[in-house]
Design a protein around this motif. Structure first.
Motif, mmCIF file in Angstrom:
data_model
loop_
_atom_site.group_PDB
_atom_site.id
_atom_site.type_symbol
_atom_site.label_atom_id
_atom_site.label_comp_id
_atom_site.label_asym_id
_atom_site.label_seq_id
_atom_site.Cartn_x
_atom_site.Cartn_y
_atom_site.Cartn_z
ATOM 1 N N VAL A 143 0.867 -1.189 0.000
ATOM 2 C CA VAL A 143 0.000 0.000 0.000
ATOM 3 C C VAL A 143 0.896 1.228 0.000
ATOM 4 N N ASP A 147 -1.148 6.880 -0.873
ATOM 5 C CA ASP A 147 -2.575 6.600 -0.949
ATOM 6 C C ASP A 147 -3.310 6.937 0.344
ATOM 7 N N ASN A 164 -7.999 0.405 2.075
ATOM 8 C CA ASN A 164 -7.068 -0.023 1.026
ATOM 9 C C ASN A 164 -6.711 -1.501 1.101
ATOM 10 N N ARG A 169 -7.909 -3.111 -5.180
ATOM 11 C CA ARG A 169 -7.178 -1.937 -5.662
ATOM 12 C C ARG A 169 -7.604 -1.596 -7.090
ATOM 13 N N THR A 173 -2.917 -0.982 -10.594
ATOM 14 C CA THR A 173 -2.083 -0.807 -9.405
ATOM 15 C C THR A 173 -1.803 -2.172 -8.784
ATOM 16 N N VAL A 237 -12.240 4.555 -1.926
ATOM 17 C CA VAL A 237 -11.530 3.409 -2.496
ATOM 18 C C VAL A 237 -12.452 2.546 -3.353
#
Length: 312
Positions: A143, A147, A164, A169, A173, A237
């Motif tokens: 992570v 972010d 996250n 994701r 990514t 997210v």
């Protein structure tokens, strides 16, 4: 001078007056007054019986409505969430109806990747610094630090980290590894901020935030604000539906509905403590997946309709 004889005569007169009053009163009550009282009592007794029957009938209607929802749910939800992965994030106020919501998700075919219970300690304003330090220590290499929010709000940073690792994701990514998911959840669980299923590892495609009434203690404003912060971070997210109970005070349903920006991306259901609301919750998630569209549903202030319209 007042003597004993005077007292005897006075007492005799008093008792004689009482006796005459009783006789006269009884005679009067045995006439029209007594009949009128009897009629009133009978009328009240009849009204009371009718009210009891009305309450019983209304309760029966409620029971039948719940029976109808229970029987109709498999028909209405069949296949709606097949192959969809949903994570449950449960606030303390949502504990009473999380099982019912979960059952509706499973009826719709959803795969519940896990259940994370956010404890009161997480939203306690006294723990902001500790939460910020915990997020820094628990941050996994999968992570990116970029972010997470760059501020000193422990609730915001920790909620962003949990979002996250629990949610899938964005495409393009690097995914969060299963080991990293379990590591982060373990850190927060050990510190006493959450309860989480040990087997959580697969990222979800959407989150269902199960909540209820707002806080009522002396720190209610800060705690309610922290709950909204948690919701906002998950919404950033991935898709988010809030399954709540009521839409008053500072609870997250009311705040989302009163915010023109949040209400465009976060769906809310304000009666998820009922079977009807639990069914609508599954449909609201379906709408998010099918149309990437948020809606406000239920029976309280700010609800746009009772049920999502699953059409363009």
């Amino acid at each position: 001078m007042i003597n004993f004889r005077y007292h005897v005569v006075s007492l005799t007169a008093v008792f004689l007056a009482l006796a005459i009053g009783l006789v006269v009163g009884t005679a009067a009550l045995n006439g029209p007054v007594a009949d009128s009282l009897k009629d009133n009592v009978n009328a009240l007794r009849k009204d009371n019986q009718q009210l009891r029957e009305s309450v019983s009938s209304l309760q029966r209607e409620v029971d039948l409505e719940e029976d109808f929802v229970a029987e109709a749910a498999p028909v209405m939800l069949a296949g709606k969430l097949t192959d969809r992965r949903v994570a449950l994030v449960v606030l303390p106020s949502g504990q009473d109806h999380v099982e019912g919501v979960t059952a509706m998700l499973e009826t719709a075919g959803a795969s519940v990747t896990g259940r994370v219970e956010v404890l009161d300690k997480f939203v306690d304003p006294e723990n902001g610094t500790e939460l910020l330090e915990l997020a820094t220590r628990a941050l996994p290499t999968s992570v990116p630090a970029a972010d997470l929010p760059r501020n000193s709000d422990g609730v915001e940073t920790s909620a962003a980290l949990l979002a996250n690792v629990l949610l899938e994701r964005p495409q393009g990514t690097p995914p969060v590894t299963e080991a990293d998911v379990k590591s982060v959840l373990s850190a927060y669980r050990t510190a006493g901020y959450i309860n989480a299923d040990e087997q959580i590892g697969t990222p979800a495609q959407a989150v269902l935030l199960v909540t209820g009434q707002p806080y009522v203690d002396r720190d209610f404003a800060k705690k309610d604000s922290a709950v909204v912060t948690v919701a906002v971070q998950f919404d950033r997210v991935g898709p988010l539906v809030v399954a709540g109970s009521g839409a008053s005070g500072g609870n997250v349903v009311a705040v989302v509905r009163g915010d023109p920006t949040l209400s465009k991306t976060i769906s809310t259901v304000d009666h998820a403590n009922t079977l009807q609301g639990q069914l609508v919750t599954a449909l609201a998630l379906t709408e998010q997946f099918m149309f990437n569209r948020a809606g406000q549903y239920g029976v309280n202030s700010g609800a746009a309709s009772l049920v999502p319209k699953l059409t363009e």
